[in-house]
Enzyme design. Structure first.
Site, PDB file in Angstrom:
ATOM      1  N   ILE A  78      21.625  25.254 -38.721  1.00 19.22           N
ATOM      2  CA  ILE A  78      20.726  26.701 -39.830  1.00 19.22           C
ATOM      3  C   ILE A  78      20.901  27.853 -39.253  1.00 19.22           C
ATOM      4  O   ILE A  78      20.868  28.203 -38.540  1.00 19.22           O
ATOM      5  CB  ILE A  78      19.397  25.314 -39.422  1.00 19.22           C
ATOM      6  CG1 ILE A  78      18.346  26.154 -39.905  1.00 19.22           C
ATOM      7  CG2 ILE A  78      19.172  25.756 -37.791  1.00 19.22           C
ATOM      8  CD1 ILE A  78      16.222  25.961 -39.537  1.00 19.22           C
ATOM      9  N   ALA A  79      20.895  28.688 -40.501  1.00 21.92           N
ATOM     10  CA  ALA A  79      20.771  30.337 -39.709  1.00 21.92           C
ATOM     11  C   ALA A  79      19.427  30.671 -41.226  1.00 21.92           C
ATOM     12  O   ALA A  79      20.103  30.098 -41.755  1.00 21.92           O
ATOM     13  CB  ALA A  79      22.200  30.078 -39.666  1.00 21.92           C
ATOM     14  N   GLU A 112      22.398  19.497 -31.439  1.00 22.82           N
ATOM     15  CA  GLU A 112      22.700  20.272 -30.166  1.00 22.82           C
ATOM     16  C   GLU A 112      22.470  21.982 -29.998  1.00 22.82           C
ATOM     17  O   GLU A 112      23.150  22.476 -31.357  1.00 22.82           O
ATOM     18  CB  GLU A 112      24.188  20.257 -29.197  1.00 22.82           C
ATOM     19  CG  GLU A 112      24.574  19.081 -28.637  1.00 22.82           C
ATOM     20  CD  GLU A 112      25.218  18.194 -30.055  1.00 22.82           C
ATOM     21  OE1 GLU A 112      25.440  18.995 -31.502  1.00 22.82           O
ATOM     22  OE2 GLU A 112      25.302  17.024 -29.939  1.00 22.82           O
ATOM     23  N   ASN A 117      19.360  30.033 -26.903  1.00 30.90           N
ATOM     24  CA  ASN A 117      19.048  30.317 -27.994  1.00 30.90           C
ATOM     25  C   ASN A 117      17.458  30.031 -27.783  1.00 30.90           C
ATOM     26  O   ASN A 117      16.931  28.974 -28.040  1.00 30.90           O
ATOM     27  CB  ASN A 117      19.981  29.363 -28.637  1.00 30.90           C
ATOM     28  CG  ASN A 117      19.243  30.239 -30.746  1.00 30.90           C
ATOM     29  OD1 ASN A 117      18.445  30.768 -30.549  1.00 30.90           O
ATOM     30  ND2 ASN A 117      20.388  29.013 -30.977  1.00 30.90           N
ATOM     31  N   TYR A 124      12.363  24.318 -32.279  1.00 26.96           N
ATOM     32  CA  TYR A 124      12.857  22.615 -33.009  1.00 26.96           C
ATOM     33  C   TYR A 124      11.355  21.458 -31.762  1.00 26.96           C
ATOM     34  O   TYR A 124      11.427  21.412 -32.385  1.00 26.96           O
ATOM     35  CB  TYR A 124      13.928  22.553 -32.547  1.00 26.96           C
ATOM     36  CG  TYR A 124      14.801  22.880 -32.588  1.00 26.96           C
ATOM     37  CD1 TYR A 124      15.005  22.648 -34.771  1.00 26.96           C
ATOM     38  CD2 TYR A 124      16.271  23.366 -32.523  1.00 26.96           C
ATOM     39  CE1 TYR A 124      16.769  23.389 -34.662  1.00 26.96           C
ATOM     40  CE2 TYR A 124      17.651  23.982 -32.859  1.00 26.96           C
ATOM     41  CZ  TYR A 124      17.696  23.905 -34.021  1.00 26.96           C
ATOM     42  OH  TYR A 124      18.530  24.096 -35.388  1.00 26.96           O
TER      43      TYR A 124
END
Ligand code: COA
Length: 177
Positions: A78-79, A112, A117, A124
């Site tokens: 996801i970015a 993961e 991060n 999340y």
């Protein structure tokens, strides 16, 4: 109630998107980003669900993907482009992934993430993912550990109630098409 100030468009990723996706990959992950071939393979992988997020002016601002394996989904990426971060776009993509899981009767979602991060871990965690240990030296470029995160069963009230509350707030801020 906050003003709903933005519309974003989420579509299935297509081969036409991949050059733009790679540019965001480079800005997000530097020289250890996925290759163009990896994304082209994912688009043709029947276990994979990959999405793009465009702004109303047609600019590609982000993407996300996951695999569906039996009753589990594994978020692979996801970015969001750096100039579009903190505008709830990451949440919009995560919502699409989770909504797919509900539709396809997936019970658990895992991923993961680098232990450093914080932005992603916070994203999340907000959605009910919790840490279930680490994979040591998982990231080969700097030997960083990965945090393994899982949801509980997404059909159980604990996850679902939190999810519905977050989405209500999200939808007051942006419209997702
Ligand atoms: C992680 C990422 C996708 C978040 O996207 P985003 O669109 O900026 O995030 P959103 O605006 O939807 O934020 C959602 C939540 O994420 C968390 N978050 C996002 N950016 C954060 C930051 N810089 N610091 C701390 N928390 C952050 C917050 O909990 C936020 O909720 P809030 O707005 O209520 O505080 C984005 O930072 C990114 O593309 N990073 C590079 C790629 C990457 O690391 N991907 C994850 C791989 S596992």
């Amino acid at each position: 109630m906050q003003t709903n100030f933005e519309t974003v468009i989420i579509n299935k990723m297509s081969t036409d998107d991949v050059d733009g996706v790679i540019k965001i990959e480079e800005s997000a992950y530097g020289d250890h980003h996925w290759s163009k071939e990896s994304f082209l393979n994912e688009i043709n992988n029947e276990l994979a669900r990959y999405y793009t997020l465009h702004t109303p002016n047609g600019e590609l601002a982000g993407y996300a993907g996951c695999w569906h394996i039996l009753d589990e989904a594994h978020i692979t990426t996801i970015a969001i482009a750096p100039n579009y971060r903190r505008k709830h776009y990451g949440q919009a993509l995560l919502k699409r992934i989770i909504d797919d899981c509900y539709k396809e009767k997936i019970k658990y979602i895992t991923l993961e993430v680098r232990v450093s991060n914080t932005a992603a871990i916070n994203l999340y965690s907000k959605y009910g993912f919790t840490s279930f240990g680490t994979r040591k030296k998982y990231y080969q470029n700097n030997n960083e550990d990965a945090l393994i995160m899982w949801t509980k069963n997404i059909f159980f009230d604990e996850f679902k109630n939190n999810y519905e509350n977050i989405i209500k707030t999200l939808e007051e801020k942006i419209t997702i098409k």
